[in-house]
Scaffold this active site. Structure first.
Site, mmCIF file in Angstrom:
data_model
loop_
_atom_site.group_PDB
_atom_site.id
_atom_site.type_symbol
_atom_site.label_atom_id
_atom_site.label_comp_id
_atom_site.label_asym_id
_atom_site.label_seq_id
_atom_site.Cartn_x
_atom_site.Cartn_y
_atom_site.Cartn_z
ATOM 1 C CE1 TYR A 1 -3.523 2.766 0.958
ATOM 2 C CE2 TYR A 1 -1.698 3.620 2.267
ATOM 3 C CZ TYR A 1 -2.937 3.797 1.681
ATOM 4 O OH TYR A 1 -3.578 4.996 1.801
ATOM 5 C CD GLU B 1 -5.973 5.075 -0.732
ATOM 6 O OE1 GLU B 1 -5.873 4.944 0.495
ATOM 7 O OE2 GLU B 1 -7.080 5.189 -1.316
#
Length: 413
Positions: free
Chosen positions: A134, A222
């Site tokens: 992530y 993101e």
């Protein structure tokens, strides 16, 4: 360590334009970030055609069909599926396009899917195992610095990771005077447990990602997941990108990416007439000037037993036309049971605002079917109260905050 939710709340309070995954990937690729390649399709037949094209360009034999909506958790709602042949591409795309996709980030009604991204399969076999990470780039407003947030636990709900295993969330703060330094990119690759070719590829990826964030005036990049492929390439498999609305005047190529179908129609209409409006879930409409007064007004409504139905800032002018536009926007929400106008007359005189309210009320005739409470403070506030009280209209005037709160409570009961 600051939580992920903290930063999400900060971002929600900022005016921003969200992009689809394929649009975010276009921006990433333009700055040298390796991406999972794909082509957008608007119907099942087109999905088959672009799948054939993608196979020719990339050699992929399987295809990933992804719903393009502004919401996370698409896979959980059935909006991301793998097709092993062209027949499945057509079938899956046909099922996804036109569906109302319900995810943890949508309402119970969901969001209608107008297009899909047909992407290459990047989980192919190779000399090493694939790994998912992530990574996000955003602004830490408390410190006035950009930060890169990253974790070894990619592909999962990052809020859940932060809640249950916070030690697996890392952050790297970047001094705006120097930008991202080479040792910081290496530190991120090291903390992700990479070595060899994958380590070098990750440092390049991080540097390019930061450059994309900085030079596109984004408020958020993101990537979940960032994938280490079986042959040690590092790429963005997904992309959630938000561009700062205030910078769109100099990023016209990004402004053209705006998909109004994905946005609240009332907010779109308000923006078109120059009003700052955010839709909320309450029963009392707000019309104010200034963000600080708006927040105080929403607190006032809650103290009176109501719930704010919106954030609406009319700015420094509040003439009859602007007030009427604000009324019409607020009344599009069927949940509104009352409207509280709370304006400080500093730049604008209170008597002009009061006359604007009266004129707008009369112009709209029977369209206003809910009580109106008006609190005006500042220049010519006494004269403004006289105008409202002598108008003969069903407008409740107030002077003090508590008086306005009492009147809100009274009309709601």
């Amino acid at each position: 360590m600051l939580s992920v939710s903290y930063f999400c709340i900060q971002l929600l309070n900022e005016p921003q334009m969200n992009l689809h995954e394929y649009q975010g990937k276009e921006i990433l690729a333009s700055f040298g970030v390796r991406i999972q390649r794909g082509i957008v399709a608007h119907n099942a037949k087109e999905a088959v055609d672009v799948a054939k094209q993608l196979t020719q360009e990339t050699g992929t034999s399987w295809h990933v069909i992804k719903a393009q909506v502004h919401a996370g958790g698409r896979g959980k709602g059935g909006g991301v599926k793998v097709a092993k042949n062209l027949k499945e591409v057509e079938e899956i795309a046909g099922n996804i396009i036109g569906m109302n996709l319900v995810t943890p980030q949508t309402s119970a009604k969901g969001k209608k899917v107008h297009q899909v991204l047909v992407a290459e399969d990047v989980y192919y076999p190779g000399p090493s195992e694939t790994s998912e990470f992530y990574m996000s780039v955003l602004l830490n407003r408390a410190k006035g610095r950009t930060m890169i947030m990253y974790s070894t636990e990619g592909g999962m709900d990052i809020e859940e990771v932060a809640d249950k295993t916070p030690h697996l969330i890392f952050t790297e703060e970047i001094d705006p005077a120097t930008g991202l330094l080479p040792f910081q990119a290496r530190k991120i690759a090291f903390n992700l447990g990479l070595s060899g070719t994958a380590f070098k590829e990750m440092t390049k990826f991080v540097s390019a990602l930061y450059r994309a964030y900085e030079q596109s005036d984004a408020s958020l990049f993101e990537i979940n997941p960032v994938l280490k492929t079986s042959d040690d390439k590092i790429m963005a498999v997904d992309a959630k990108v938000s561009i700062d609305d205030n910078a769109l005047y100099r990023r016209k190529q990004y402004a053209e990416m705006r998909d109004l179908r994905e946005e609240n129609p009332i907010e779109v209409e308000a923006r078109a007439v120059g009003l700052n409006y955010v839709d909320l879930d309450g029963n009392v409409g707000c019309m104010v000037n200034g963000a600080g007064l708006a927040m105080a007004t929403m607190d006032l409504i809650k103290m009176a037993g109501g719930e704010p139905a919106n954030f609406l800032d009319v700015g420094g002018t509040a003439d009859a036309k602007r007030v009427e536009e604000a009324f019409r926007i607020i009344l599009k929400d069927d949940n509104v049971q009352a409207i509280l106008i709370n304006i400080f007359g500093g730049i604008v005189r209170c008597d002009r605002v009061a006359q604007g309210v009266v004129d707008a009320y009369r112009n709209m005739g029977d369209a206003i079917k809910v009580p109106i409470i008006v609190r005006l403070q500042g220049t010519n506030a006494e004269l403004a109260k006289e105008i409202l009280d002598n108008s003969g209209l069903a407008v409740h005037s107030a002077v003090q905050f508590q008086e306005a709160a009492d009147k809100v409570k009274e009309v709601l009961s």
